[in-house]
Design a protein around this motif. Structure first.
Motif, PDB file in Angstrom:
ATOM      1  N   GLU A   1       0.788  -1.204  -0.239  1.00  0.00           N
ATOM      2  CA  GLU A   1       0.133  -0.030  -0.070  1.00  0.00           C
ATOM      3  C   GLU A   1       0.841   1.280  -0.080  1.00  0.00           C
ATOM      4  O   GLU A   1       0.587   2.359  -0.661  1.00  0.00           O
ATOM      5  CB  GLU A   1      -1.108  -0.070   1.335  1.00  0.00           C
ATOM      6  CG  GLU A   1      -1.953  -0.997   1.235  1.00  0.00           C
ATOM      7  CD  GLU A   1      -3.276  -0.472   0.328  1.00  0.00           C
ATOM      8  OE1 GLU A   1      -3.849   0.564   0.872  1.00  0.00           O
ATOM      9  OE2 GLU A   1      -3.338  -1.491  -0.497  1.00  0.00           O
ATOM     10  N   LEU A   2       1.970   1.277   0.927  1.00  0.00           N
ATOM     11  CA  LEU A   2       3.015   2.521   0.836  1.00  0.00           C
ATOM     12  C   LEU A   2       3.394   2.657  -0.548  1.00  0.00           C
ATOM     13  O   LEU A   2       3.680   3.662  -0.972  1.00  0.00           O
ATOM     14  CB  LEU A   2       3.762   2.122   1.941  1.00  0.00           C
ATOM     15  CG  LEU A   2       3.222   2.309   3.393  1.00  0.00           C
ATOM     16  CD1 LEU A   2       4.383   1.741   4.299  1.00  0.00           C
ATOM     17  CD2 LEU A   2       2.998   3.719   3.535  1.00  0.00           C
ATOM     18  N   ASP A   3       3.878   1.430  -1.235  1.00  0.00           N
ATOM     19  CA  ASP A   3       4.789   1.638  -2.286  1.00  0.00           C
ATOM     20  C   ASP A   3       3.594   2.266  -3.549  1.00  0.00           C
ATOM     21  O   ASP A   3       4.272   3.094  -4.170  1.00  0.00           O
ATOM     22  CB  ASP A   3       4.973   0.256  -2.939  1.00  0.00           C
ATOM     23  CG  ASP A   3       6.227  -0.158  -2.087  1.00  0.00           C
ATOM     24  OD1 ASP A   3       7.150   0.522  -1.443  1.00  0.00           O
ATOM     25  OD2 ASP A   3       6.461  -1.620  -2.048  1.00  0.00           O
ATOM     26  N   LEU A   4       2.399   1.791  -3.523  1.00  0.00           N
ATOM     27  CA  LEU A   4       1.445   2.215  -4.446  1.00  0.00           C
ATOM     28  C   LEU A   4       0.999   3.891  -4.144  1.00  0.00           C
ATOM     29  O   LEU A   4       0.980   4.609  -5.026  1.00  0.00           O
ATOM     30  CB  LEU A   4       0.413   1.379  -4.254  1.00  0.00           C
ATOM     31  CG  LEU A   4       0.300   0.172  -4.982  1.00  0.00           C
ATOM     32  CD1 LEU A   4      -0.923  -0.522  -4.910  1.00  0.00           C
ATOM     33  CD2 LEU A   4       0.754   0.201  -6.435  1.00  0.00           C
ATOM     34  N   TYR A   5       0.686   4.240  -3.012  1.00  0.00           N
ATOM     35  CA  TYR A   5       0.264   5.514  -2.421  1.00  0.00           C
ATOM     36  C   TYR A   5       0.915   6.510  -1.957  1.00  0.00           C
ATOM     37  O   TYR A   5       0.402   7.572  -1.754  1.00  0.00           O
ATOM     38  CB  TYR A   5      -1.284   4.996  -1.857  1.00  0.00           C
ATOM     39  CG  TYR A   5      -1.963   4.177  -2.703  1.00  0.00           C
ATOM     40  CD1 TYR A   5      -2.542   4.290  -3.863  1.00  0.00           C
ATOM     41  CD2 TYR A   5      -2.302   2.951  -2.134  1.00  0.00           C
ATOM     42  CE1 TYR A   5      -3.304   3.668  -4.737  1.00  0.00           C
ATOM     43  CE2 TYR A   5      -3.271   2.068  -2.705  1.00  0.00           C
ATOM     44  CZ  TYR A   5      -3.784   2.482  -3.855  1.00  0.00           C
ATOM     45  OH  TYR A   5      -4.627   1.468  -4.624  1.00  0.00           O
ATOM     46  N   ILE A   6       2.117   6.314  -1.383  1.00  0.00           N
ATOM     47  CA  ILE A   6       2.818   7.118  -0.489  1.00  0.00           C
ATOM     48  C   ILE A   6       3.091   8.590  -0.879  1.00  0.00           C
ATOM     49  O   ILE A   6       3.087   9.506  -0.177  1.00  0.00           O
ATOM     50  CB  ILE A   6       4.112   6.536   0.108  1.00  0.00           C
ATOM     51  CG1 ILE A   6       4.793   7.451   1.113  1.00  0.00           C
ATOM     52  CG2 ILE A   6       5.239   6.383  -1.240  1.00  0.00           C
ATOM     53  CD1 ILE A   6       3.981   7.257   2.501  1.00  0.00           C
ATOM     54  N   GLU A   7       3.200   8.692  -2.440  1.00  0.00           N
ATOM     55  CA  GLU A   7       3.485   9.991  -3.173  1.00  0.00           C
ATOM     56  C   GLU A   7       2.004  10.422  -3.553  1.00  0.00           C
ATOM     57  O   GLU A   7       2.156  11.549  -4.077  1.00  0.00           O
ATOM     58  CB  GLU A   7       4.437   9.891  -4.159  1.00  0.00           C
ATOM     59  CG  GLU A   7       5.836   9.316  -3.573  1.00  0.00           C
ATOM     60  CD  GLU A   7       6.306  10.262  -2.597  1.00  0.00           C
ATOM     61  OE1 GLU A   7       5.990  11.469  -2.576  1.00  0.00           O
ATOM     62  OE2 GLU A   7       7.135   9.889  -1.657  1.00  0.00           O
ATOM     63  N   LYS A   8       0.874   9.853  -3.139  1.00  0.00           N
ATOM     64  CA  LYS A   8      -0.427  10.212  -3.550  1.00  0.00           C
ATOM     65  C   LYS A   8      -0.880  11.427  -2.741  1.00  0.00           C
ATOM     66  O   LYS A   8      -0.534  11.538  -1.499  1.00  0.00           O
ATOM     67  CB  LYS A   8      -1.191   9.295  -3.635  1.00  0.00           C
ATOM     68  CG  LYS A   8      -1.046   8.292  -4.693  1.00  0.00           C
ATOM     69  CD  LYS A   8      -1.624   8.667  -6.084  1.00  0.00           C
ATOM     70  CE  LYS A   8      -1.450   7.335  -7.160  1.00  0.00           C
ATOM     71  NZ  LYS A   8      -1.708   7.577  -8.587  1.00  0.00           N
ATOM     72  N   ASP A   9      -1.824  12.542  -3.236  1.00  0.00           N
ATOM     73  CA  ASP A   9      -2.224  13.104  -2.393  1.00  0.00           C
ATOM     74  C   ASP A   9      -3.705  12.291  -1.815  1.00  0.00           C
ATOM     75  O   ASP A   9      -4.401  11.371  -2.605  1.00  0.00           O
ATOM     76  CB  ASP A   9      -3.037  14.315  -3.170  1.00  0.00           C
ATOM     77  CG  ASP A   9      -3.826  15.248  -2.272  1.00  0.00           C
ATOM     78  OD1 ASP A   9      -4.963  15.170  -1.904  1.00  0.00           O
ATOM     79  OD2 ASP A   9      -3.133  16.373  -1.910  1.00  0.00           O
ATOM     80  N   PHE A  10      -4.122  12.663  -0.456  1.00  0.00           N
ATOM     81  CA  PHE A  10      -5.022  11.732   0.083  1.00  0.00           C
ATOM     82  C   PHE A  10      -6.263  11.949  -0.462  1.00  0.00           C
ATOM     83  O   PHE A  10      -7.194  10.941  -0.710  1.00  0.00           O
ATOM     84  CB  PHE A  10      -5.432  12.019   1.572  1.00  0.00           C
ATOM     85  CG  PHE A  10      -6.101  13.068   1.882  1.00  0.00           C
ATOM     86  CD1 PHE A  10      -7.311  13.049   1.988  1.00  0.00           C
ATOM     87  CD2 PHE A  10      -5.825  14.502   1.828  1.00  0.00           C
ATOM     88  CE1 PHE A  10      -8.433  14.073   2.186  1.00  0.00           C
ATOM     89  CE2 PHE A  10      -6.399  15.431   2.225  1.00  0.00           C
ATOM     90  CZ  PHE A  10      -7.816  15.441   2.205  1.00  0.00           C
ATOM     91  N   SER A  11      -6.704  12.929  -1.471  1.00  0.00           N
ATOM     92  CA  SER A  11      -7.930  13.078  -2.091  1.00  0.00           C
ATOM     93  C   SER A  11      -7.960  12.275  -3.178  1.00  0.00           C
ATOM     94  O   SER A  11      -9.127  12.360  -3.892  1.00  0.00           O
ATOM     95  CB  SER A  11      -8.174  15.043  -2.232  1.00  0.00           C
ATOM     96  OG  SER A  11      -7.046  15.166  -3.277  1.00  0.00           O
TER      97      SER A  11
END
Length: 501
Positions: free
Chosen positions: A325-335
């Motif tokens: 999950e961190l690999d996929l989304y860590i640089e995403k904005d939460f929105s």
């Protein structure tokens, strides 16, 4: 991990600890000290020393410290969010949401502090005590309130830490933090970074351990000048009672049983999907999530059906791979990770919390509600649950707040009845009304007894500028940039005859 007292990482004086466990696996992640009264005494004593230093630090220097903290925060982003997820059982979205708010909160409160510049009163407006005030210069200034106790809850520890600590520090106060015992680790890591950035270790301290012991001891000590708490109504009442005995302020954000009112003229499909997304977000462990779904009987069946279809798409996160999950989304904005889209249900904070939800659901069914979906507990997980045939006389329709992923749906026939159901609760934190008639929405919003009402959106709405807080038993005081005044006290300084010719 250790406590953070007087600039040092310390164990309890007697060496006692308590385990911090992953609620999903029950594996031990770390231990924290169980603070003794001697530990608390040291923190209280040095907080006064810290206060005298910190109140003299100019805002421009505080700003530099904050900016150094933000650099460190970004550098340690993955570690902090991963720690939060493992100790809380929370989703990556929840972690990103909290983490991303921190710099904005500290910057916003500091900018607000810059505007607390006092005022000069107009001379000669009235006679005053001696009839000769026209030549007096009266200055109104703001000073720190003193040592602030910040009691942080488990459901959003990083963000609510910032909502409490940022205004206190920006106003020049010292702060003692009591983090949640269940999941304090990410918060402790963050405070270590704040020390590294330059906030003195006697200005910002963290005491861990038994909440009732630490809270009661600190709240009753006259060296605590103010308390800010997010927590239960029962604890809030105890704190308010103790602080009232010495006329000291407290800001309390407490329980809620927020109404979600659906009028027949709205887009029912959209309303139902919105209801599910925000009720089930973070496994329902959100103070201002909708908790009572008050739906007009003419659209009750359709609302329920759409809600059930949405709930059935939710996947239980028993085997969630946090690293992935961190690999996929860590640089995403939460929105970008919008609730309701491919929702994975995270666990509750503990098996004890899930068991409480299970008992509340059983109680509601025993009172006559129908279980339409879910209702099962699996360790600390609780299935997304929909309850039908809920009547306005049931506990869940009034004062029983279910802090979990449960939707009780209550029918009504008239606008007055909907408002009656909404206001029948002792709580008044947030709420919403769904309608295509904006004037009607405004009329309903004015009559709903809560500190926050959203028209055509869920009550799960919090803007950093708004004065956030509740009516009735949902609390006292407000949080938000415009409420920095809760962390300062006013003083008037008079230059007698200064303006004389």
């Amino acid at each position: 991990m250790k406590m953070l007292i007087n600039g040092r990482k310390v164990d309890a004086r007697d060496g006692r600890t308590v385990e911090v466990c992953n609620p999903v696996t029950n594996e031990r992640i770390d231990t924290i000290p169980l603070a003794t009264k001697d530990d608390i005494e040291e923190a209280l004593a040095c907080s006064k020393t810290g206060l005298e230093k910190w109140r003299e630090v100019p805002l421009k220097e505080k700003e530099k410290i904050y900016e150094r903290f933000f650099v460190l925060l970004k550098k340690h982003k993955r570690t902090i969010i991963e720690t939060l997820m493992r100790e809380s059982g929370s989703s990556i979205r929840n972690g990103l949401f909290q983490f991303q708010a921190i710099p904005d909160l500290f910057r916003g409160y500091l900018e607000t502090a810059k505007r607390y510049d006092g005022k000069v009163l107009v001379p000669g407006t009235e006679n005053g005590h001696d009839g000769k005030t026209e030549n007096d210069l009266q200055l109104v200034v703001h000073e720190p309130i003193g040592t602030v106790l910040a009691i942080v809850p488990f459901n959003a520890p990083l963000m609510l830490f910032a909502y409490k600590v940022a205004p206190a520090l920006s106003a020049g106060n010292s702060v003692i933090v009591k983090p949640p015992t269940s999941n304090p680790l990410a918060l402790l890591k963050m405070v270590e970074l704040m020390w590294e950035a330059g906030i003195p270790g006697d200005v910002l301290q963290v005491i861990t351990g038994n909440g009732s012991l630490i809270g009661e001891y600190l709240v009753n000590d006259p060296r605590i000048n103010a308390v800010t708490l997010t927590g239960s109504t029962e604890v809030g009442i105890d704190i308010a009672t103790s602080m009232a005995k010495r006329l000291s302020p407290c800001a309390l954000e407490l329980g809620g049983n927020d109404p979600f009112i659906v009028l027949p003229d709205t887009d029912i499909e959209k309303a139902a999907k919105e209801a599910v997304a925000w009720r089930m977000n973070s496994a329902g462990q959100v103070c201002i999530s909708p908790k009572r779904f008050i739906v007009h009987n003419s659209v009750l069946e359709k609302f329920t059906q759409v809600a059930l279809e949405a709930v059935k798409t939710i996947v239980m996160g028993f085997d969630m791979d946090i690293a992935h999950e961190l690999d996929l989304y860590i640089e995403k904005d939460f929105s970008e990770l919008e609730p309701g889209k491919k929702m994975v249900m995270n666990s509750l904070i503990s098996e004890k919390a899930a068991t409480m939800v299970e008992q509340q659901v059983r109680m509601t069914i025993d009172q006559g509600a129908k279980l339409l979906w879910g209702g099962g507990r699996h360790g600390s997980f609780f299935e997304p649950t929909v309850l039908g045939s809920v009547t306005k006389d049931m506990d869940v329709a009034r004062d029983m707040e279910i802090f979990g992923p449960v939707m009780p749906i209550i029918g009504f026939d008239s606008i007055d009845e909907a408002i009656e159901i909404a206001n029948a609760s002792q709580f008044g934190l947030s709420g919403c009304v769904m309608t295509n008639d904006w004037q009607l929405g405004m009329r309903v919003a004015r009559k709903v007894e809560s500190g926050n009402v959203v028209i055509n959106g869920t009550g799960t709405y919090r803007n950093m500028m708004q004065p956030f807080g509740g009516y009735k038993m949902s609390g006292l005081g407000r949080e938000g940039f415009i409420t920095l005044g809760e962390m300062v006290q006013e003083k008037t300084i008079i230059f007698k005859g200064f303006l004389s010719p």
